[in-house]
Design a protein around this motif. Structure first.
Motif, PDB file in Angstrom:
ATOM      1  N   ARG A  91       1.026  -1.084  -0.114  1.00  0.00           N
ATOM      2  CA  ARG A  91       0.160  -0.400   0.159  1.00  0.00           C
ATOM      3  C   ARG A  91       0.882   1.392  -0.163  1.00  0.00           C
ATOM      4  O   ARG A  91       1.847   1.498   1.011  1.00  0.00           O
ATOM      5  N   ALA A  92       0.631   1.989  -0.654  1.00  0.00           N
ATOM      6  CA  ALA A  92       1.745   3.264  -1.229  1.00  0.00           C
ATOM      7  C   ALA A  92       1.109   4.496   0.124  1.00  0.00           C
ATOM      8  O   ALA A  92      -0.004   4.764   1.063  1.00  0.00           O
ATOM      9  N   ASP A  93       2.079   5.274   0.249  1.00  0.00           N
ATOM     10  CA  ASP A  93       1.984   6.271   1.419  1.00  0.00           C
ATOM     11  C   ASP A  93       1.745   6.926   1.338  1.00  0.00           C
ATOM     12  O   ASP A  93       0.564   7.582   0.594  1.00  0.00           O
ATOM     13  N   ILE A  94       1.462   8.424   2.408  1.00  0.00           N
ATOM     14  CA  ILE A  94       0.506   9.099   1.869  1.00  0.00           C
ATOM     15  C   ILE A  94       1.276  10.107   2.824  1.00  0.00           C
ATOM     16  O   ILE A  94       2.024  10.008   4.291  1.00  0.00           O
ATOM     17  N   VAL A  95       1.511  11.671   2.295  1.00  0.00           N
ATOM     18  CA  VAL A  95       2.351  12.714   2.841  1.00  0.00           C
ATOM     19  C   VAL A  95       1.548  13.787   2.467  1.00  0.00           C
ATOM     20  O   VAL A  95       0.620  13.830   2.006  1.00  0.00           O
ATOM     21  N   GLY A 195      -8.543   5.811   8.307  1.00  0.00           N
ATOM     22  CA  GLY A 195      -8.339   4.536   9.103  1.00  0.00           C
ATOM     23  C   GLY A 195      -7.722   3.478   8.280  1.00  0.00           C
ATOM     24  O   GLY A 195      -8.737   3.840   6.905  1.00  0.00           O
ATOM     25  N   ALA A 196      -7.130   2.008   8.492  1.00  0.00           N
ATOM     26  CA  ALA A 196      -6.912   1.224   7.696  1.00  0.00           C
ATOM     27  C   ALA A 196      -7.520  -0.338   7.935  1.00  0.00           C
ATOM     28  O   ALA A 196      -7.508   0.531   9.914  1.00  0.00           O
ATOM     29  N   SER A 197      -7.720  -1.140   7.955  1.00  0.00           N
ATOM     30  CA  SER A 197      -8.091  -2.317   8.513  1.00  0.00           C
ATOM     31  C   SER A 197      -7.039  -3.280   7.140  1.00  0.00           C
ATOM     32  O   SER A 197      -6.963  -3.726   6.470  1.00  0.00           O
ATOM     33  N   TYR A 198      -8.293  -4.606   7.556  1.00  0.00           N
ATOM     34  CA  TYR A 198      -7.256  -6.258   6.737  1.00  0.00           C
ATOM     35  C   TYR A 198      -9.170  -6.711   6.572  1.00  0.00           C
ATOM     36  O   TYR A 198     -10.249  -6.906   6.919  1.00  0.00           O
ATOM     37  N   GLY A 199      -8.500  -6.503   5.357  1.00  0.00           N
ATOM     38  CA  GLY A 199     -10.133  -7.470   4.221  1.00  0.00           C
ATOM     39  C   GLY A 199      -9.445  -8.981   4.311  1.00  0.00           C
ATOM     40  O   GLY A 199      -9.507  -9.797   5.610  1.00  0.00           O
ATOM     41  N   ARG A 200      -8.775  -9.044   3.068  1.00  0.00           N
ATOM     42  CA  ARG A 200      -8.559 -10.618   2.611  1.00  0.00           C
ATOM     43  C   ARG A 200      -7.577 -11.298   4.190  1.00  0.00           C
ATOM     44  O   ARG A 200      -6.289 -10.383   4.179  1.00  0.00           O
ATOM     45  N   GLU A 201      -7.229 -12.202   5.030  1.00  0.00           N
ATOM     46  CA  GLU A 201      -6.069 -13.188   5.844  1.00  0.00           C
ATOM     47  C   GLU A 201      -5.759 -14.278   4.890  1.00  0.00           C
ATOM     48  O   GLU A 201      -6.562 -15.194   5.245  1.00  0.00           O
ATOM     49  N   GLY A 202      -4.704 -14.104   5.147  1.00  0.00           N
ATOM     50  CA  GLY A 202      -4.032 -15.540   5.054  1.00  0.00           C
ATOM     51  C   GLY A 202      -3.439 -15.423   6.497  1.00  0.00           C
ATOM     52  O   GLY A 202      -2.243 -14.276   7.250  1.00  0.00           O
ATOM     53  N   VAL A 203      -2.287 -16.594   6.095  1.00  0.00           N
ATOM     54  CA  VAL A 203      -1.072 -16.779   7.919  1.00  0.00           C
ATOM     55  C   VAL A 203      -0.110 -16.380   7.787  1.00  0.00           C
ATOM     56  O   VAL A 203       0.429 -15.629   8.823  1.00  0.00           O
ATOM     57  N   HIS A 204       0.070 -15.584   6.058  1.00  0.00           N
ATOM     58  CA  HIS A 204       1.328 -15.152   6.413  1.00  0.00           C
ATOM     59  C   HIS A 204       1.296 -13.291   5.080  1.00  0.00           C
ATOM     60  O   HIS A 204       2.454 -13.070   5.044  1.00  0.00           O
ATOM     61  N   ALA A 205       0.176 -13.530   4.806  1.00  0.00           N
ATOM     62  CA  ALA A 205      -0.162 -12.076   4.612  1.00  0.00           C
ATOM     63  C   ALA A 205      -1.416 -11.528   5.059  1.00  0.00           C
ATOM     64  O   ALA A 205      -2.259 -12.164   4.771  1.00  0.00           O
ATOM     65  N   ALA A 206      -1.860  -9.958   4.659  1.00  0.00           N
ATOM     66  CA  ALA A 206      -3.209  -9.581   4.557  1.00  0.00           C
ATOM     67  C   ALA A 206      -3.377  -8.636   3.379  1.00  0.00           C
ATOM     68  O   ALA A 206      -2.202  -8.308   3.459  1.00  0.00           O
ATOM     69  N   GLU A 207      -4.539  -8.751   3.528  1.00  0.00           N
ATOM     70  CA  GLU A 207      -5.191  -7.584   3.124  1.00  0.00           C
ATOM     71  C   GLU A 207      -5.448  -5.851   3.566  1.00  0.00           C
ATOM     72  O   GLU A 207      -6.440  -6.701   4.177  1.00  0.00           O
ATOM     73  N   VAL A 208      -4.206  -4.654   3.610  1.00  0.00           N
ATOM     74  CA  VAL A 208      -5.076  -4.552   3.780  1.00  0.00           C
ATOM     75  C   VAL A 208      -5.954  -3.404   2.751  1.00  0.00           C
ATOM     76  O   VAL A 208      -5.517  -2.728   1.844  1.00  0.00           O
ATOM     77  N   ALA A 226       0.552  -0.737 -10.253  1.00  0.00           N
ATOM     78  CA  ALA A 226       1.155  -0.076 -11.557  1.00  0.00           C
ATOM     79  C   ALA A 226       1.454   1.577 -11.050  1.00  0.00           C
ATOM     80  O   ALA A 226       2.203   1.730 -12.054  1.00  0.00           O
ATOM     81  N   ASN A 227       1.241   2.244 -10.187  1.00  0.00           N
ATOM     82  CA  ASN A 227       1.490   3.418  -9.622  1.00  0.00           C
ATOM     83  C   ASN A 227       2.783   3.374  -8.983  1.00  0.00           C
ATOM     84  O   ASN A 227       3.210   4.767  -8.585  1.00  0.00           O
ATOM     85  N   GLY A 228       3.426   2.067  -9.304  1.00  0.00           N
ATOM     86  CA  GLY A 228       5.268   2.120  -8.415  1.00  0.00           C
ATOM     87  C   GLY A 228       5.046   2.607  -6.847  1.00  0.00           C
ATOM     88  O   GLY A 228       6.011   3.209  -7.033  1.00  0.00           O
ATOM     89  N   ASN A 229       4.008   2.236  -6.436  1.00  0.00           N
ATOM     90  CA  ASN A 229       4.200   3.558  -4.926  1.00  0.00           C
ATOM     91  C   ASN A 229       4.202   4.325  -4.682  1.00  0.00           C
ATOM     92  O   ASN A 229       5.242   4.832  -3.892  1.00  0.00           O
ATOM     93  N   ALA A 230       4.127   5.182  -6.135  1.00  0.00           N
ATOM     94  CA  ALA A 230       3.895   6.429  -5.428  1.00  0.00           C
ATOM     95  C   ALA A 230       3.069   7.326  -4.612  1.00  0.00           C
ATOM     96  O   ALA A 230       1.876   7.000  -4.465  1.00  0.00           O
ATOM     97  N   PRO A 231       3.683   8.011  -3.254  1.00  0.00           N
ATOM     98  CA  PRO A 231       2.977   8.617  -2.437  1.00  0.00           C
ATOM     99  C   PRO A 231       1.857   9.037  -2.943  1.00  0.00           C
ATOM    100  O   PRO A 231       1.674  10.119  -3.205  1.00  0.00           O
TER     101      PRO A 231
END
Length: 593
Positions: A91-95, A195-208, A226-231
């Motif tokens: 998930r990209a940063d917010i600045v 705010g953010a939370s978890y959507g789909r969850e797995g043992v080793h990863a979670a959808e933020v 595709a946004n290249g994690n641009a903030p």
């Protein structure tokens, strides 16, 4: 391929008739057939070799292109991915507008248990209960001794908690790495972050996923690789936001208010540099939404866009500006203010007796309900409604947080002449402080509509014209006199020439009618008034000034001092230097001897 007979009867009979050997014909046909078979096999082999050659050319081309891409890309450490972890958690940063971090990802771990692998369930349950006070050892032990093979214990834990679980030493307690959303500034700009939370969850990863504010509004952008994690760059200024929150929090306590909100907006770009709603919350530990009671009592309630209020006399400048634009009045036009103004069984009164007549300029300065209502009568219902619609006061704002869509203005069911009169001085129509900020920005910038935005802009973003330049120039002078000579005398800040309008509206009861001792106090201001740059709205919910012997609730005593202190704090942070307000020379004539 057509097969020719080796011994065709016609040719054999013909050869025998001529005395020739028929076997010669057979040998000749066998030779021709073998040549045809050889040519066909050669063509097929050549085709296969061509296809194989093209395959090798394409394969080597792909390998070469990949090698070139790797050679020109930035080097990075290889990361091993857990098998089966197919949930995209990036998930990209917010600045803010200066690139300072408002929201980012933080690597953490989840904690789960596999009871079949546990050695001592009792010790593990007791140890976890000590580390996590919200867990009960009895409940954990019941789960650990059941037939379940997998048990979630915590979706996210801190490094300290992880080490403490390690110290328990049970092989049945396992960890999964994952990302969580972190807001390093805590409560700062909480209602914008959401705010953010978890959507789909797995043992080793979670959808933020975003759940509110800009996190939800821009969820697709923030999650798109595709946004290249641009903030995501917001228009907020972190230092200005911090100063505004500190001042508003102190003002809210000093004025004994139930809640408060403030909006600071650039009048040319529509950029919101600061927006505060109190009470607030920490998006790192977002509370649950309220399921009963008044929604405005919840800290999640965003008063700047969700709070639709009757904003009182702050609306009077719109009525006066429209009357001047229509040619119905000018600043010096005298208006009948003798009261009360009767309309059927209803009476419209002023806070004080201002005399039988006031100029339009004095109507704003003294805040005369009667004078404003009489101007509204001349404007008429249809023209007033069309004007407010053009100004954007009749629809929810397009401000880029999800909560803004719920802040739709409350309009009168029957927009009668009485409604026209009361709306002219801010009663009978409920809008949000964000609507008010956009309206005052149009007055401050010379008459052009501005769309509030939370995104950083490259330059001015002006819309259609809603006021003439001459009208807005006259209106700004009136707003300045409200501060120097009128109801907002506590709003003057040396060096910044504040102009504005106070508004005090009785708070409506849920069951109908109005409270006698509860108000919404608002001060809508522009600064510097002679060369406007910013609009500041400050609204207090149920304020009461108890410093003096008699409680005071009007905006002049509550919202105005808070706004003045905020301007004093944030103006230097905005790069505004104190300046001397230009003085107009009047009643001076040049004579020659």
């Amino acid at each position: 391929m057509i097969r020719t007979p080796l011994r065709p009867l016609a040719r054999i009979l013909e050869a025998r008739a001529k005395g020739e050997n028929p076997d010669t014909i057979e040998r000749e046909n066998i030779r021709i057939r073998h040549e045809q078979m050889r040519d066909h096999a050669r063509q097929r082999a050549e085709g296969r070799l061509l296809v194989l050659g093209l395959f090798f050319v394409i394969a080597f081309g792909i390998v070469g292109a990949r090698m070139g891409l790797l050679a020109t890309s930035e080097p990075m450490e290889p990361r091993a991915e857990a098998p089966g972890a197919r949930i995209h958690a990036s998930r990209a940063d917010i600045v803010d507008r200066q690139g300072r971090l408002l929201a980012t990802n933080f690597e953490t771990h989840s904690l789960y248990a596999q009871p079949p692998q546990m050695i001592d369930p009792v010790q593990a349950a007791q140890g976890l209960a000590r580390i996590f006070p919200d867990l009960e050892a009895e409940d954990l032990l019941e789960d650990f001794t059941s037939k379940r093979k997998f048990i979630w214990i915590k979706r996210k834990i801190s490094p300290e908690q992880m080490q403490a679980v390690h110290d328990i030493g049970d092989p049945g307690l396992l960890f999964g790495s994952r990302d969580m959303r972190l807001y390093p500034n805590g409560r700062l700009a909480a209602h914008i972050m959401g705010g953010a939370s978890y959507g789909r969850e797995g043992v080793h990863a979670a959808e933020v996923i975003g759940v509110a504010g800009v996190e939800k509004y821009f969820d697709d952008y923030l999650r798109d690789p595709a946004n290249g994690n641009a903030p995501l760059e917001l228009s907020l200024d972190l230092t200005v936001q911090a100063a505004a929150e500190r001042v508003l929090q102190g003002g809210m306590k000093l004025m004994n208010a139930k809640g408060a909100t403030s909006i600071l907006m650039d009048i040319y770009t529509g950029e919101v540099l600061s927006v505060v709603s109190l009470p607030s919350f920490d998006p790192n530990n977002r509370p649950r939404p309220a399921t009963k009671g008044d929604a405005s009592d919840s800290p999640l309630f965003n008063r700047s866009v969700q709070g639709v209020y009757e904003l009182g006399s702050t609306f009077k400048i719109f009525t006066v500006a429209q009357a001047m634009d229509l040619g119905l009045a000018n600043p010096g036009t005298l208006v009948d203010t003798k009261g009360p103004l009767r309309w059927g069984k209803f009476r419209i009164r002023d806070f004080r007796n201002y005399g039988d007549r006031l100029t339009v300029s004095k109507i704003i300065e003294k805040s005369s309900n009667i004078g404003t209502a009489r101007l509204a009568q001349q404007i008429g219902t249809d023209r007033q409604r069309a004007f407010l619609k053009k100004l954007g006061m009749l629809e929810a704002t397009d401000f880029e947080i999800v909560e803004a869509g719920t802040g739709k203005p409350l309009l009168p069911k029957n927009w009668s002449e009485l409604s026209t009169m009361t709306i002219s001085y801010g009663h009978g129509l409920s809008t949000s402080p964000m609507h008010l900020a956009a309206g005052y920005a149009a007055i401050a910038n010379g008459g052009l509509k501005v769309q509030p935005t939370i995104l950083k802009q490259d330059g001015p973003r002006l819309g259609e014209r809603v006021f003439s330049e001459a009208t807005t120039a006259a209106a700004r002078k009136m707003l300045r006199r409200v501060v120097t000579d009128g109801t907002a005398s506590f709003g003057d800040v040396a060096g910044y020439a504040v102009g504005g309008k106070t508004g005090t509206a009785d708070k409506p009861r849920p069951q109908g009618g109005y409270y006698e001792d509860k108000v919404i106090a608002t001060f809508a201001s522009i600064f510097p008034s002679h060369d406007p740059r910013y609009v500041l709205i400050v609204t207090l919910d149920e304020p009461v000034d108890t410093i003096s012997d008699e409680p005071r609730r009007t905006a002049g005593w509550t919202a105005v001092p808070v706004a003045a202190e905020m301007i004093k704090r944030v103006a230097p942070l905005l790069g505004l230097r104190p300046s001397v307000e230009p003085v107009e020379l009047t009643d001076i004539s040049l004579e020659q001897n």
